[in-house]
Design a protein around this motif. Structure first.
Motif, mmCIF file in Angstrom:
data_model
loop_
_atom_site.group_PDB
_atom_site.id
_atom_site.type_symbol
_atom_site.label_atom_id
_atom_site.label_comp_id
_atom_site.label_asym_id
_atom_site.label_seq_id
_atom_site.Cartn_x
_atom_site.Cartn_y
_atom_site.Cartn_z
ATOM 1 N N ARG A 137 0.822 -1.197 0.000
ATOM 2 C CA ARG A 137 0.000 0.000 0.000
ATOM 3 C C ARG A 137 0.864 1.258 0.000
ATOM 4 O O ARG A 137 1.970 1.284 0.527
ATOM 5 N N GLY A 138 0.305 2.294 -0.576
ATOM 6 C CA GLY A 138 1.067 3.512 -0.775
ATOM 7 C C GLY A 138 0.887 4.523 0.331
ATOM 8 O O GLY A 138 0.535 4.200 1.463
ATOM 9 N N ALA A 139 1.136 5.775 -0.025
ATOM 10 C CA ALA A 139 1.133 6.855 0.955
ATOM 11 C C ALA A 139 -0.282 7.191 1.402
ATOM 12 O O ALA A 139 -1.267 6.792 0.779
ATOM 13 N N GLU A 140 -0.370 7.938 2.495
ATOM 14 C CA GLU A 140 -1.672 8.378 2.977
ATOM 15 C C GLU A 140 -2.327 9.287 1.949
ATOM 16 O O GLU A 140 -1.665 9.983 1.193
ATOM 17 N N MET A 141 -3.657 9.294 1.948
ATOM 18 C CA MET A 141 -4.413 10.087 0.989
ATOM 19 C C MET A 141 -5.159 11.203 1.707
ATOM 20 O O MET A 141 -5.450 11.120 2.902
ATOM 21 N N SER A 142 -5.482 12.248 0.964
ATOM 22 C CA SER A 142 -6.255 13.349 1.513
ATOM 23 C C SER A 142 -7.704 12.915 1.709
ATOM 24 O O SER A 142 -8.144 11.908 1.137
ATOM 25 N N ARG A 143 -8.453 13.683 2.502
ATOM 26 C CA ARG A 143 -9.846 13.331 2.734
ATOM 27 C C ARG A 143 -10.661 13.285 1.438
ATOM 28 O O ARG A 143 -11.429 12.335 1.233
ATOM 29 N N PRO A 144 -10.542 14.275 0.520
ATOM 30 C CA PRO A 144 -11.296 14.176 -0.735
ATOM 31 C C PRO A 144 -10.941 12.921 -1.536
ATOM 32 O O PRO A 144 -11.811 12.299 -2.143
ATOM 33 N N GLU A 145 -9.653 12.543 -1.543
ATOM 34 C CA GLU A 145 -9.263 11.332 -2.248
ATOM 35 C C GLU A 145 -9.898 10.097 -1.606
ATOM 36 O O GLU A 145 -10.368 9.195 -2.290
ATOM 37 N N CYS A 146 -9.908 10.085 -0.270
ATOM 38 C CA CYS A 146 -10.507 8.955 0.447
ATOM 39 C C CYS A 146 -11.998 8.839 0.138
ATOM 40 O O CYS A 146 -12.513 7.745 -0.122
ATOM 41 N N ILE A 147 -12.689 9.954 0.164
ATOM 42 C CA ILE A 147 -14.133 9.949 -0.102
ATOM 43 C C ILE A 147 -14.405 9.429 -1.505
ATOM 44 O O ILE A 147 -15.299 8.603 -1.720
ATOM 45 N N ALA A 148 -13.624 9.888 -2.493
ATOM 46 C CA ALA A 148 -13.848 9.481 -3.879
ATOM 47 C C ALA A 148 -13.635 7.979 -4.056
ATOM 48 O O ALA A 148 -14.436 7.292 -4.708
ATOM 49 N N ARG A 149 -12.587 7.435 -3.467
ATOM 50 C CA ARG A 149 -12.290 6.022 -3.654
ATOM 51 C C ARG A 149 -13.276 5.121 -2.920
ATOM 52 O O ARG A 149 -13.725 4.104 -3.446
ATOM 53 N N ILE A 150 -13.614 5.522 -1.700
ATOM 54 C CA ILE A 150 -14.566 4.715 -0.940
ATOM 55 C C ILE A 150 -15.937 4.748 -1.606
ATOM 56 O O ILE A 150 -16.638 3.735 -1.671
ATOM 57 N N SER A 151 -16.318 5.901 -2.125
ATOM 58 C CA SER A 151 -17.595 6.012 -2.827
ATOM 59 C C SER A 151 -17.618 5.113 -4.056
ATOM 60 O O SER A 151 -18.617 4.439 -4.342
ATOM 61 N N ALA A 152 -16.500 5.079 -4.801
ATOM 62 C CA ALA A 152 -16.436 4.236 -6.002
ATOM 63 C C ALA A 152 -16.576 2.759 -5.640
ATOM 64 O O ALA A 152 -17.301 2.005 -6.300
ATOM 65 N N LEU A 153 -15.908 2.331 -4.581
ATOM 66 C CA LEU A 153 -16.008 0.933 -4.157
ATOM 67 C C LEU A 153 -17.419 0.603 -3.680
ATOM 68 O O LEU A 153 -17.948 -0.473 -3.950
ATOM 69 N N SER A 154 -18.035 1.545 -2.971
ATOM 70 C CA SER A 154 -19.381 1.312 -2.453
ATOM 71 C C SER A 154 -20.369 1.095 -3.585
ATOM 72 O O SER A 154 -21.263 0.248 -3.500
ATOM 73 N N ARG A 155 -20.190 1.832 -4.680
ATOM 74 C CA ARG A 155 -21.128 1.752 -5.795
ATOM 75 C C ARG A 155 -20.997 0.459 -6.591
ATOM 76 O O ARG A 155 -21.888 0.103 -7.355
ATOM 77 N N LEU A 156 -19.892 -0.254 -6.414
ATOM 78 C CA LEU A 156 -19.721 -1.499 -7.155
ATOM 79 C C LEU A 156 -20.774 -2.530 -6.772
ATOM 80 O O LEU A 156 -21.266 -3.286 -7.601
ATOM 81 N N ASN A 157 -21.079 -2.583 -5.475
ATOM 82 C CA ASN A 157 -22.100 -3.528 -4.981
ATOM 83 C C ASN A 157 -21.815 -4.952 -5.468
ATOM 84 O O ASN A 157 -22.703 -5.663 -5.945
ATOM 85 N N ASP A 158 -20.542 -5.374 -5.345
ATOM 86 C CA ASP A 158 -20.178 -6.694 -5.865
ATOM 87 C C ASP A 158 -19.677 -7.654 -4.788
ATOM 88 O O ASP A 158 -19.017 -8.638 -5.096
ATOM 89 N N ILE A 159 -19.976 -7.366 -3.512
ATOM 90 C CA ILE A 159 -19.615 -8.286 -2.439
ATOM 91 C C ILE A 159 -20.778 -9.250 -2.233
ATOM 92 O O ILE A 159 -21.902 -8.834 -1.954
ATOM 93 N N THR A 160 -20.513 -10.520 -2.390
ATOM 94 C CA THR A 160 -21.549 -11.534 -2.180
ATOM 95 C C THR A 160 -21.463 -12.071 -0.756
ATOM 96 O O THR A 160 -20.426 -11.971 -0.101
ATOM 97 N N PHE A 161 -22.546 -12.652 -0.277
ATOM 98 C CA PHE A 161 -22.613 -13.143 1.094
ATOM 99 C C PHE A 161 -23.207 -14.549 1.106
ATOM 100 O O PHE A 161 -24.033 -14.897 0.261
#
Length: 350
Positions: free
Chosen positions: A226-250
């Protein structure tokens, strides 16, 4: 307002280019894997493109389109298309005015964005699986063309799936596309003043058309690299993108698979977004009592939290919640509706 569709397309094209750039492996010029292998297609269900217009110098209106499509060809050519007939403002009469007065969709039905990603741009990708890039794109709208430089950010979600977002809102002027006349008619019809440009934002996800050839394993996990720490806007953008994938199965107990690239990536981002906390919310479809829905949705959220803790994320940086069936993605109670509404979403907390 009309301008935003153009920006939107522009953003989509840029996103596609970034998507290609984000593919794992060195650039073709380095003799490595082909990032454009098999070509890529936009996932419209996981993507959003919004445009904001401003009226009377103080009221911003958020709008979008419901039909987006795009491809990256095996040779790196990018083409994005927006169906202007599908503009959606939330108000029917406003949709009609934008279609017929502003966009003149009976003459110009589609907005198109084209671009090409240079092989040299791919060389900047590293173990971080992240790339920031300014890409030249061409927007064709309302019978005119205009070139833009768009700052993009790309996150590789896995070898065959990538998320792209605009680093900053993209300002698109109306005059170069001959839209000032339509803007003037809208102002007269609605008795308002409209700013002669729009601001476009987007979160786009692209999928490779077939599984790509994987590069040799680097011998270390995503977390180890893993790389360097990210800014808050960067964190929000990446987490939002992952959330929208909706590809975790249970499974039936609410546990996600042990081997999940999305959870791997989420753990990596959470580590790099310290000291912020991560909110994890479970959702289910209709069916059963409210108490049962709440318990089931909470089990989904806890399953993801447990998986993150197993990947080294401190438990005190996670906040779980079960929201039952209170926020469905789609209405209805068919098996398909329930399956789509059963999901876990993430957001960055303070």
């Amino acid at each position: 307002m009309v301008q935003m569709p153009a920006l939107r397309r522009f953003a989509l094209a840029l996103a596609l280019a970034l998507l290609a750039a984000a593919l794992p492996g060195p650039a073709p010029a380095q003799g490595g894997h082909d990032p454009f292998e098999h070509g890529w297609t936009l996932d419209p269900d996981a993507s959003r493109l919004r445009f904001a217009s401003v009226k009377n110098d103080r009221v911003a209106e958020d709008n979008g389109f419901t039909a987006l499509s795009g491809q990256i060809t095996p040779d790196g050519e990018i083409r994005l298309a927006v169906d202007l007939e599908t503009v959606e403002t939330g108000i029917d009469i406003r949709n009609v005015r934008l279609r017929f007065i502003f966009f003149e969709t009976y003459l110009y039905r589609e907005a198109v964005i084209t671009a090409r990603l240079a092989e040299a741009d791919l060389a900047t990708l590293g173990l971080d699986r992240h790339l920031a890039l300014t890409l030249p794109v061409t927007l064709s709208l309302h019978g005119a063309e205009q070139a833009f430089d768009v700052p993009l950010d790309i996150t590789l979600l896995d070898h065959d799936r990538v998320a792209v977002h605009a680093i900053t809102p993209v300002a698109v002027p109306m005059a170069p596309f001959g839209l000032d006349g339509g803007r003037a008619q809208l102002e007269s019809t609605a008795n308002v003043k409209i700013l002669p440009l729009v601001f476009v934002t987007f979160e786009l996800v692209f999928q490779r058309n077939a599984p790509g050839t994987r590069p040799p394993e680097p011998g270390q996990t995503i977390l180890a690299a893993r790389g360097a720490e990210m800014s808050r806007p960067e964190c929000i953008a990446r987490i939002s993108a992952l959330s929208r994938l909706n590809d975790i199965t249970f499974d039936d107990t609410g546990q996600p698979p042990r081997d999940s690239r999305t959870i791997d990536r989420l753990a990596d981002i959470t580590h790099r977004c310290a000291p912020h906390r991560l909110g994890i919310a479970g959702h289910v479809g209709a069916g059963g009592s409210r108490a049962q829905q709440q318990r089931s949705s909470l089990a989904l959220a806890r399953g993801v939290a447990d998986a993150l803790i197993a990947r080294g994320v401190p438990a005190d940086r996670l906040e779980v919640a079960g929201l039952g069936a209170t926020r469905p993605l789609v209405p209805g109670d068919t098996p398909g509706d329930r399956a789509r509404n059963r999901r876990v979403e993430f957001r960055l907390l303070e």
